[in-house]
Design a protein around this motif. Structure first.
Motif, PDB file in Angstrom:
ATOM      1  N   LYS A 287      52.711 -78.553   3.523  1.00 53.73           N
ATOM      2  CA  LYS A 287      52.583 -77.386   2.636  1.00 53.73           C
ATOM      3  C   LYS A 287      51.422 -77.569   1.667  1.00 53.73           C
TER       4      LYS A 287
ATOM      5  N   PHE B 167      48.240 -75.051   1.207  1.00 53.46           N
ATOM      6  CA  PHE B 167      47.859 -74.420  -0.051  1.00 53.46           C
ATOM      7  C   PHE B 167      46.442 -74.839  -0.472  1.00 53.46           C
TER       8      PHE B 167
ATOM      9  N   GLU C 255      43.887 -63.277  -6.452  1.00 53.29           N
ATOM     10  CA  GLU C 255      44.280 -64.074  -5.296  1.00 53.29           C
ATOM     11  C   GLU C 255      44.854 -65.424  -5.715  1.00 53.29           C
TER      12      GLU C 255
ATOM     13  N   GLU D 189      48.340 -64.957  -6.913  1.00 48.47           N
ATOM     14  CA  GLU D 189      49.230 -64.788  -5.755  1.00 48.47           C
ATOM     15  C   GLU D 189      49.521 -66.135  -5.096  1.00 48.47           C
ATOM     16  N   LEU D 190      48.505 -66.987  -5.011  1.00 46.52           N
ATOM     17  CA  LEU D 190      48.686 -68.328  -4.457  1.00 46.52           C
ATOM     18  C   LEU D 190      49.646 -69.140  -5.324  1.00 46.52           C
TER      19      LEU D 190
ATOM     20  N   LYS E 202      52.073 -67.972  -7.090  1.00 47.30           N
ATOM     21  CA  LYS E 202      53.422 -67.463  -6.832  1.00 47.30           C
ATOM     22  C   LYS E 202      53.976 -68.050  -5.534  1.00 47.30           C
ATOM     23  N   LYS E 203      53.124 -68.164  -4.521  1.00 48.70           N
ATOM     24  CA  LYS E 203      53.562 -68.747  -3.247  1.00 48.70           C
ATOM     25  C   LYS E 203      53.945 -70.214  -3.421  1.00 48.70           C
TER      26      LYS E 203
ATOM     27  N   VAL F 109      57.354 -70.400  -5.053  1.00 50.41           N
ATOM     28  CA  VAL F 109      58.417 -70.091  -4.091  1.00 50.41           C
ATOM     29  C   VAL F 109      58.660 -71.283  -3.179  1.00 50.41           C
ATOM     30  N   ALA F 110      57.584 -71.926  -2.720  1.00 57.47           N
ATOM     31  CA  ALA F 110      57.720 -73.087  -1.833  1.00 57.47           C
ATOM     32  C   ALA F 110      58.424 -74.236  -2.548  1.00 57.47           C
TER      33      ALA F 110
ATOM     34  N   GLU G 248      62.118 -73.437  -2.739  1.00 56.56           N
ATOM     35  CA  GLU G 248      62.765 -73.668  -1.437  1.00 56.56           C
ATOM     36  C   GLU G 248      63.007 -75.140  -1.207  1.00 56.56           C
TER      37      GLU G 248
END
Length: 75
Positions: free
Chosen positions: A29, A33, A57, A60-61, A63-64, A67-68, A71
């Motif tokens: 991951k 990224f 952008e 947004e990255l 935020k991803k 989230v990762a 998880e």
């Protein structure tokens, strides 16, 4: 925003630190990224996109990444 370049560099540095910290837990991951970050910065350096778009952008990255990480903690 008056200092878009400063905001861009600060956001880039923060994301790099997050990605480096993630490397210890999830190498795949973190490389994904890092590649996304590098691709976005290359588009900016080639003047394909403006600084406001890059900032969007990068947010947004971020935020991803968040989230990762969430998880990963659930597992």
């Amino acid at each position: 925003m008056r200092h878009k370049n400063l905001a861009l560099e600060l956001l880039k540095k923060l994301l790099n630190n997050q990605i480096k910290g993630m490397t210890k837990k999830n190498l795949v991951k973190s490389k994904s990224f890092a590649l996304m970050l590098e691709k976005t910065m290359k588009k900016y350096q080639n003047r394909s996109i403006e600084s406001a778009q890059v900032i969007a952008e990068l947010i947004e990255l971020a935020k991803k990444i968040k989230v990762a990480q969430a998880e990963g903690e659930e597992l």
